[in-house]
Design an enzyme around this catalytic site. Structure first.
Site, PDB file in Angstrom:
ATOM      1  N   ASP A  94      47.564  54.527  20.275  1.00 21.60           N
ATOM      2  CA  ASP A  94      46.717  54.570  21.362  1.00 21.60           C
ATOM      3  C   ASP A  94      45.439  53.768  21.467  1.00 21.60           C
ATOM      4  O   ASP A  94      44.694  53.924  20.324  1.00 21.60           O
ATOM      5  CB  ASP A  94      46.052  56.085  21.340  1.00 21.60           C
ATOM      6  CG  ASP A  94      47.414  57.165  21.428  1.00 21.60           C
ATOM      7  OD1 ASP A  94      48.531  56.881  21.893  1.00 21.60           O
ATOM      8  OD2 ASP A  94      47.222  58.193  20.947  1.00 21.60           O
TER       9      ASP A  94
ATOM     10  N   ASP B  97      51.792  67.101  29.378  1.00 20.02           N
ATOM     11  CA  ASP B  97      50.732  67.167  28.229  1.00 20.02           C
ATOM     12  C   ASP B  97      50.427  68.774  28.465  1.00 20.02           C
ATOM     13  O   ASP B  97      50.191  69.335  29.399  1.00 20.02           O
ATOM     14  CB  ASP B  97      49.578  66.292  28.737  1.00 20.02           C
ATOM     15  CG  ASP B  97      49.845  64.787  28.451  1.00 20.02           C
ATOM     16  OD1 ASP B  97      51.054  64.652  28.075  1.00 20.02           O
ATOM     17  OD2 ASP B  97      49.074  64.084  28.726  1.00 20.02           O
TER      18      ASP B  97
END
Length: 242
Positions: A129, A8
């Protein structure tokens, strides 16, 4: 089942967030490409990248870090975060990315996802998500009124390579993956599902492996790989069924 180590990207560094909060970032490596090389050396077969700044900005922000990774490793790589149009998809695929992940745009402009699948067959995944079963967008800053399954079903017949399902409340928290919700989603789809969020141990991987038949063909792990809770060789063996 494929294990995707996550890198990330925030402000050019490899980080992990806690439950998607940008102010809850832990820096694990200031050289993301070096981290990618480590994952390659450990035997991983894919990389999962997220441009966190890009997810909020709506356009790529950590492009230099992504390009550095693509130049230094030979692994197939998928990227999400800030990819909102066909030009950006083409840009990344031309630079060696294997798969783009469309998240917010899948909610706000599902037609673009279908167009992308036609233009770049096999190279488009949808990132779903969810918080309490409802889809979150804009870098998880907003929760919609759309259920995760309803969104996934919109793309069943357009050639999406995979659905990446993340339980936000578990992401980065090392509380265990939401096996039940992920398996339930996968069982309603023909599109392969990749599990994400909360993977904290080999037991989590074994639990996912047991429900592989539902259509789960991959799992993403971040923090647990960085802090040593999961040994890469052991994890890869579990997912190979050894």
């Amino acid at each position: 089942m494929i294990l995707y180590p996550a890198i990330d990207l925030k402000d050019g560094n490899a980080v992990r967030l806690l439950r998607g909060e940008m102010d809850q970032a832990t820096i694990f490596n200031t050289d993301p490409a070096a981290q990618a090389e480590t994952f390659q050396a450990q035997g991983f077969e894919w990389l999962h990248l997220v441009d966190l700044n890009g997810a909020f900005a709506g356009s790529p922000v950590n492009g230099a870090a992504v390009e550095s990774i693509l130049k230094r490793v030979k692994l197939p790589t998928q990227l999400g975060g800030g990819i909102r149009d066909l030009d950006t998809i083409a840009f990344w695929l031309e630079r060696g990315l294997t798969r783009v992940i469309l998240g917010t745009v899948a909610v706000k402009n599902p037609t673009l996802v279908k167009d992308a699948c036609k233009a770049f067959p096999g190279h488009v995944a949808v990132g779903i998500d969810a918080r309490d079963g409802y889809v979150a967008v804009e870098g998880w800053a907003e929760t919609s009124t759309l259920k995760a399954l309803d969104l996934a079903l919109k793309f069943e017949d357009c050639g999406v390579a995979a659905i990446i399902y993340t339980d936000i409340d578990r992401d980065g928290a090392l509380g265990g993956v939401n096996v039940e919700a992920t398996a339930d989603l996968a069982s309603h789809l023909t599109t392969p599902v990749i599990a994400s969020g909360g993977v904290s141990s080999l037991a989590d991987l074994r639990a996912l492996k047991e429900v592989e038949h539902t259509g789960i063909n991959g799992v993403i792990s971040g923090r647990a790989l960085y802090d040593g809770r999961i040994d890469p060789a052991a994890a890869l063996a579990v997912l190979r069924g050894e």
